[in-house]
Design a protein around this motif. Sequence first.
Motif, PDB file in Angstrom:
ATOM      1  N   GLN A  60     -57.945 -34.059   8.424  1.00 12.78           N
ATOM      2  CA  GLN A  60     -59.439 -34.468   7.914  1.00 12.78           C
ATOM      3  C   GLN A  60     -60.500 -33.798   7.219  1.00 12.78           C
ATOM      4  N   ASN A  61     -59.995 -32.364   7.459  1.00 13.63           N
ATOM      5  CA  ASN A  61     -61.547 -31.116   6.962  1.00 13.63           C
ATOM      6  C   ASN A  61     -60.428 -30.203   5.956  1.00 13.63           C
ATOM      7  N   LEU A  62     -59.676 -30.568   5.842  1.00 10.64           N
ATOM      8  CA  LEU A  62     -59.023 -29.963   4.701  1.00 10.64           C
ATOM      9  C   LEU A  62     -59.201 -31.172   3.210  1.00 10.64           C
ATOM     10  N   PRO A  63     -59.142 -29.851   1.903  1.00  8.85           N
ATOM     11  CA  PRO A  63     -58.834 -31.100   0.648  1.00  8.85           C
ATOM     12  C   PRO A  63     -58.048 -31.315   0.198  1.00  8.85           C
ATOM     13  N   LYS A  64     -58.450 -32.463  -0.085  1.00  6.91           N
ATOM     14  CA  LYS A  64     -57.375 -33.825   0.619  1.00  6.91           C
ATOM     15  C   LYS A  64     -56.165 -33.548  -0.849  1.00  6.91           C
ATOM     16  N   ASP A  65     -55.415 -32.905  -1.322  1.00  7.51           N
ATOM     17  CA  ASP A  65     -54.513 -32.459  -2.258  1.00  7.51           C
ATOM     18  C   ASP A  65     -53.213 -31.727  -0.316  1.00  7.51           C
ATOM     19  N   LEU A  66     -54.151 -30.919  -0.107  1.00  7.43           N
ATOM     20  CA  LEU A  66     -53.906 -29.943   1.074  1.00  7.43           C
ATOM     21  C   LEU A  66     -53.513 -31.283   2.526  1.00  7.43           C
ATOM     22  N   ARG A  67     -55.028 -32.069   2.544  1.00  5.53           N
ATOM     23  CA  ARG A  67     -54.500 -33.037   3.491  1.00  5.53           C
ATOM     24  C   ARG A  67     -53.294 -33.641   3.601  1.00  5.53           C
ATOM     25  N   ARG A  68     -52.926 -34.409   1.750  1.00  6.43           N
ATOM     26  CA  ARG A  68     -51.943 -35.563   1.561  1.00  6.43           C
ATOM     27  C   ARG A  68     -50.645 -34.688   1.705  1.00  6.43           C
ATOM     28  N   ASP A  69     -50.202 -33.132   1.012  1.00  3.96           N
ATOM     29  CA  ASP A  69     -49.218 -32.810   1.716  1.00  3.96           C
ATOM     30  C   ASP A  69     -48.914 -32.425   2.931  1.00  3.96           C
ATOM     31  N   ILE A  70     -49.839 -31.765   3.871  1.00  3.47           N
ATOM     32  CA  ILE A  70     -49.727 -32.649   5.573  1.00  3.47           C
ATOM     33  C   ILE A  70     -48.797 -32.883   5.794  1.00  3.47           C
ATOM     34  N   LYS A  71     -50.493 -34.584   5.768  1.00  2.00           N
ATOM     35  CA  LYS A  71     -49.337 -35.965   5.805  1.00  2.00           C
ATOM     36  C   LYS A  71     -47.858 -35.988   5.282  1.00  2.00           C
ATOM     37  N   ARG A  72     -47.540 -35.686   4.289  1.00  4.09           N
ATOM     38  CA  ARG A  72     -46.375 -36.079   3.790  1.00  4.09           C
ATOM     39  C   ARG A  72     -45.490 -35.560   5.043  1.00  4.09           C
ATOM     40  N   HIS A  73     -45.872 -33.894   4.525  1.00  3.78           N
ATOM     41  CA  HIS A  73     -44.673 -33.210   6.204  1.00  3.78           C
ATOM     42  C   HIS A  73     -44.317 -33.703   7.263  1.00  3.78           C
ATOM     43  N   LEU A  74     -45.410 -34.450   7.269  1.00  6.18           N
ATOM     44  CA  LEU A  74     -45.214 -35.362   8.888  1.00  6.18           C
ATOM     45  C   LEU A  74     -44.610 -36.602   9.175  1.00  6.18           C
ATOM     46  N   CYS A  75     -45.018 -37.045   8.267  1.00 10.95           N
ATOM     47  CA  CYS A  75     -45.175 -38.377   8.095  1.00 10.95           C
ATOM     48  C   CYS A  75     -43.585 -39.113   7.282  1.00 10.95           C
ATOM     49  N   LEU A  76     -43.210 -38.629   6.289  1.00 12.10           N
ATOM     50  CA  LEU A  76     -42.517 -38.945   5.430  1.00 12.10           C
ATOM     51  C   LEU A  76     -40.963 -39.490   6.399  1.00 12.10           C
ATOM     52  N   ASN A  77     -41.043 -38.454   6.836  1.00 10.09           N
ATOM     53  CA  ASN A  77     -39.403 -38.639   7.703  1.00 10.09           C
ATOM     54  C   ASN A  77     -39.499 -39.830   8.340  1.00 10.09           C
ATOM     55  N   LEU A  78     -40.219 -40.084   9.078  1.00 11.64           N
ATOM     56  CA  LEU A  78     -40.337 -41.140  10.028  1.00 11.64           C
ATOM     57  C   LEU A  78     -40.445 -42.646   9.690  1.00 11.64           C
ATOM     58  N   VAL A  79     -41.373 -42.458   8.352  1.00 13.70           N
ATOM     59  CA  VAL A  79     -42.415 -43.114   7.363  1.00 13.70           C
ATOM     60  C   VAL A  79     -40.445 -44.159   6.920  1.00 13.70           C
ATOM     61  N   ARG A  80     -39.634 -43.321   6.357  1.00 10.61           N
ATOM     62  CA  ARG A  80     -38.389 -43.797   5.938  1.00 10.61           C
ATOM     63  C   ARG A  80     -37.267 -44.443   6.757  1.00 10.61           C
ATOM     64  N   ARG A  81     -37.566 -43.762   8.218  1.00  5.04           N
ATOM     65  CA  ARG A  81     -36.374 -44.464   8.905  1.00  5.04           C
ATOM     66  C   ARG A  81     -37.671 -45.673   8.983  1.00  5.04           C
ATOM     67  N   VAL A  82     -38.171 -46.441   8.704  1.00  4.83           N
ATOM     68  CA  VAL A  82     -38.558 -47.133   9.328  1.00  4.83           C
ATOM     69  C   VAL A  82     -37.785 -48.220   8.493  1.00  4.83           C
ATOM     70  N   PRO A  83     -36.984 -49.438   8.613  1.00  4.15           N
ATOM     71  CA  PRO A  83     -36.366 -49.803   7.912  1.00  4.15           C
ATOM     72  C   PRO A  83     -37.430 -50.950   6.690  1.00  4.15           C
ATOM     73  N   LEU A  84     -38.309 -51.241   7.324  1.00  2.00           N
ATOM     74  CA  LEU A  84     -39.369 -52.113   5.989  1.00  2.00           C
ATOM     75  C   LEU A  84     -39.723 -51.075   5.091  1.00  2.00           C
ATOM     76  N   PHE A  85     -39.806 -49.911   5.077  1.00  2.00           N
ATOM     77  CA  PHE A  85     -39.728 -48.662   4.306  1.00  2.00           C
ATOM     78  C   PHE A  85     -38.690 -47.863   3.698  1.00  2.00           C
ATOM     79  N   GLU A  86     -37.750 -48.401   3.570  1.00  2.00           N
ATOM     80  CA  GLU A  86     -36.580 -47.122   3.514  1.00  2.00           C
ATOM     81  C   GLU A  86     -36.384 -47.382   2.179  1.00  2.00           C
ATOM     82  N   ASN A  87     -36.969 -48.663   1.772  1.00  2.00           N
ATOM     83  CA  ASN A  87     -36.664 -48.583  -0.025  1.00  2.00           C
ATOM     84  C   ASN A  87     -37.777 -48.620  -1.443  1.00  2.00           C
TER      85      ASN A  87
END
Length: 275
Positions: A60-87
Motif C-alpha cells: 500500500q505504501n508503493l505508487p499506484k501503478d507499481l502496486r497494481r503490477d505487483i498485485k497482478r503478479h501475485l493474484c492474477l493466476n489465482l483469480v483466473r483459476r476461480v471459475p467465476l472469473f476465468e472469462n
Amino acid sequence: MQTYLQSLTVRLEEMRVKRRDSEQWMHHRVLPPELRERVRRYDQYKWLETRGVDEESLVQNLPKDLRRDIKRHLCLNLVRRVPLFENMDERMLDAICERLKPSLCTERTYIVREGDPVGEMMFIIRGRLESVTTDGGRSGFFNRGILKENDFCGEELLTWALDPKSGSNLPPSTRTVKALTEVEAFALEAEEVKYITSQFRRLQSRQVQHTFRFYSQQWRTWAASFIQAAWRRHTRRKIAELRQIEEMEEDGFNENDDGETEFTPMLHKSPERPY
C-alpha cells in the motif's frame, strides 16, 4: 546476505516481543487454555507464511501503478483459476486483483456463522473448509459441503451487490463456514464487491450469473432442496393414485378398453336351503 540476515534477526526479535506481549495480555485477561492455544497457533502460522513481513502495508505504501503490477503478479493466476472469473476481461481482473487482501485461517476457525452478516467474499488458495446450513433452523434440514482450492464462500455479497434495491445493511449468511485445515485465501470486502459490480456491468450478464449459481454452495443447496421437495410431491401423488386404484378394485370398479370406469357387481352365492 549479511543485510538479509540482519533483517531476519530484527523480525525474529519483533516476533518474540509480540509473543511476549500476547502471553502477558492473555494471562492478564485470564483466557482459558483452549483460547490461548488458538492464539499461539495463529501467530505461529502467520509467522511461517509471512516471516514477519506485513505484505499488505508494504504494498500500500508503493505508487499506484507499481502496486497494481505487483498485485497482478501475485493474484492474477489465482483469480483466473476461480471459475467465476476465468472469462472476465483484463480490466475487470486488474480491478479485482488490486482490491484482494491476503487472509490466513487456522484449523477450526469459523469464517462466518449462519445468520451473521457477510463482510467479505473469500477465494481459497489452499486448504479445506466445511460449509453447512440448516436453512435458518428448519426442523430436519441439514446440508454439508466441502470447500477446497479454487472454491469461494460469501457469495451472498455478490447477490446483494447486484440488487439495485439493496440497502447498506449487509446480507445474512445462509451457511456456517469453518476451516478444517490451515487455509490461505484472498478476501474481497463488501464495499469492494459493491464497487466492482457497479463499475463493470458484465457481472450482471446472464452468463456470469449462471456460472456464479452453478459454483455457489448456496444455490446448489437451494436446487437440491427444490428437487427433493418435487420428488416428495411426486412420490406422494403416485402413492395416492395407487391407493385410489386399489380401493376402486376392492369396490368392483374397473376400467374397460376405452378407459372408462365401469362397475362390476360382486356376485355372492345365497346360502343353500336345507332339505
